[in-house]
Write a protein that holds these residues in place. Structure first.
Motif, short mmCIF file in Angstrom:
data_model
loop_
_atom_site.label_atom_id
_atom_site.label_comp_id
_atom_site.label_asym_id
_atom_site.label_seq_id
_atom_site.Cartn_x
_atom_site.Cartn_y
_atom_site.Cartn_z
N SER A 198 0.85 -1.19 0.00
CA SER A 198 0.00 0.00 0.00
C SER A 198 0.88 1.23 0.00
O SER A 198 2.08 1.16 0.20
CB SER A 198 -0.89 0.00 1.25
N PRO A 199 0.31 2.43 -0.21
CA PRO A 199 1.12 3.65 -0.22
C PRO A 199 1.84 3.86 1.10
O PRO A 199 2.87 4.50 1.15
CB PRO A 199 0.08 4.75 -0.48
N GLN A 200 1.29 3.33 2.23
CA GLN A 200 1.94 3.55 3.51
C GLN A 200 3.20 2.71 3.66
O GLN A 200 4.11 3.08 4.36
CB GLN A 200 0.98 3.21 4.66
N GLU A 201 3.25 1.55 3.00
CA GLU A 201 4.38 0.67 3.18
C GLU A 201 4.71 -0.06 1.87
O GLU A 201 4.44 -1.24 1.69
CB GLU A 201 4.09 -0.38 4.27
N PRO A 202 5.28 0.66 0.88
CA PRO A 202 5.60 0.02 -0.39
C PRO A 202 6.69 -1.02 -0.21
O PRO A 202 7.60 -0.86 0.58
CB PRO A 202 6.08 1.19 -1.25
N GLN A 203 6.58 -2.12 -0.96
CA GLN A 203 7.53 -3.20 -0.87
C GLN A 203 8.44 -3.19 -2.08
O GLN A 203 8.00 -3.01 -3.22
CB GLN A 203 6.79 -4.54 -0.80
N GLY A 223 15.29 -0.36 -5.00
CA GLY A 223 14.75 0.99 -4.94
C GLY A 223 13.37 1.15 -5.54
O GLY A 223 12.71 2.15 -5.29
N LEU A 224 12.92 0.21 -6.37
CA LEU A 224 11.59 0.31 -6.96
C LEU A 224 10.60 -0.54 -6.16
O LEU A 224 10.92 -1.68 -5.82
CB LEU A 224 11.61 -0.15 -8.41
N THR A 268 7.96 -1.74 -10.30
CA THR A 268 7.30 -0.76 -11.16
C THR A 268 7.55 0.65 -10.65
O THR A 268 7.69 0.88 -9.45
CB THR A 268 5.78 -1.02 -11.21
N GLY A 269 7.59 1.56 -11.58
CA GLY A 269 7.71 2.98 -11.22
C GLY A 269 6.43 3.74 -11.44
O GLY A 269 6.39 4.96 -11.27
N ILE A 270 5.36 3.03 -11.80
CA ILE A 270 4.06 3.65 -12.05
C ILE A 270 3.19 3.50 -10.82
O ILE A 270 3.16 2.45 -10.17
CB ILE A 270 3.37 3.00 -13.26
N HIS A 271 2.46 4.58 -10.48
CA HIS A 271 1.55 4.55 -9.34
C HIS A 271 0.14 4.93 -9.78
O HIS A 271 -0.03 5.72 -10.72
CB HIS A 271 2.01 5.52 -8.24
N CYS A 272 -0.85 4.39 -9.11
CA CYS A 272 -2.24 4.73 -9.37
C CYS A 272 -2.46 6.21 -9.05
O CYS A 272 -2.05 6.68 -7.98
CB CYS A 272 -3.16 3.85 -8.52
N ILE A 285 1.67 0.03 -9.36
CA ILE A 285 0.94 -0.90 -10.23
C ILE A 285 1.82 -1.31 -11.40
O ILE A 285 2.53 -0.49 -11.97
CB ILE A 285 -0.38 -0.29 -10.75
N CYS A 286 1.75 -2.59 -11.76
CA CYS A 286 2.51 -3.11 -12.89
C CYS A 286 1.66 -2.97 -14.16
O CYS A 286 0.46 -2.67 -14.08
CB CYS A 286 2.90 -4.56 -12.65
#
Length: 302
Positions: free
Chosen positions: A7-12, A19-20, A31-35, A42-43
């Protein structure tokens, strides 16, 4: 509140991609893309093309999925605004107001424009008195934003509004979009009032339109999109502004600067302090407009 992995609070971080973050549904895919609604990573398999950027499948379904953050169950724009069913509603209303006023002014007597356009200080022989913003007619700073005198003038501005408005309205939300449009337009009016000749009338939505153009550049930069098209468009419009006769370049520049500044505060505000930052951004911009108007008024009547 419990934090959900991915989730945005705890990206894995995805394995093998330092780093991604990993996709919220496929943690092993970096992935470097976010909703643009909930900002979860999101992939390509999970992203759905939207009017601005991409959205995750849960947000597209209206948050019907389970096991994700509250932001997905209550979809928000990248600036924290409420996602609307019609992302063009405010754009349509603004366009309608401009066209309606154009028709009304065209059908009325010639003196109506002279009572609503932007002018600092001038003598009106028909009324035998001084008129203008410096004489207390502050409404001219606003009414001039919705006035057009030639068909080509309103056509160009409304086409620009229709092209730039909907993506920004979708990204910012309706309230923030209205604030951006009006404050950018006021910024253009204020700089015209400050720098143009005191008896030089001006009108048009160009200040607000340039504000939307500046905001588009800020938004695309925030989303890491290709900046070349908007920068080329901006450069062409600035060249047109300074080389074409009878154009109030002050309104264009003022709207561009204020629109970009307001948009920057809206799309870069921290998630947990969005309302505060957005409010302060708009208040500071309005105070700057008031200060410019006050200084110019003192110059003319002080």
């Amino acid at each position: 509140m419990d934090q959900v992995p991915g989730s945005p609070q705890e990206p894995q971080n995805a394995d093998g991609e330092r780093g991604l973050p990993g996709c919220y549904r496929h943690p092993d895919r970096a992935t470097g893309i976010h909703c643009t609604r909930c900002e979860r990573p999101i992939c390509p398999e999970c992203m759905v093309s939207a009017s601005v950027g991409f959205q995750c499948q849960d947000c597209v379904r209206g948050g019907s999925g389970t096991g994700h953050s509250a932001h997905a169950t209550a979809p928000r724009t990248i600036a924290g605004g409420v996602v609307a069913a019609d992302p063009r509603l405010i754009t349509k209303i603004l366009l309608g107001l401009n066209v309606a006023l154009f028709i009304a002014v065209s059908a009325a007597d010639d003196g109506l424009i002279g009572r609503l356009d932007l002018i600092g200080l001038a003598f009106d022989p028909d009324q035998y008195r001084l008129v203008g913003v410096a004489e207390g007619e502050w409404y001219r700073l606003v009414t001039a934003m919705f006035l057009h005198q030639q068909v080509a003038h309103i056509a160009f501005n409304m086409l620009s509004l229709w092209w730039l408005g909907p993506p920004l309205e979708a990204a910012l939300g309706r309230v923030r979009f209205v604030a951006l449009y009006l404050i950018a337009g006021l910024g253009g009016s204020a700089l015209s009032y400050l720098l143009a000749a005191q008896n030089q009338p001006s009108l048009g939505a160009s200040g607000a339109i340039f504000g939307l153009l500046g905001a588009t550049a800020v938004l695309l930069r925030r989303l890491n999109h290709d900046m070349k098209p908007v920068l080329i468009l901006l450069a062409l419009n600035l060249v047109f502004t300074f080389l074409w006769p009878n154009i109030a370049w002050q309104a264009h520049v003022g709207g561009l600067v204020v629109g970009a500044a307001v948009a920057y505060g809206m799309v870069h505000a921290p998630r947990d302090r969005r309302t505060l930052v957005h409010t302060l951004t708009c208040v500071v911009a309005l105070l700057a407009v008031v200060a410019v108007v006050w200084v110019r008024t003192l110059q003319l009547v002080g």
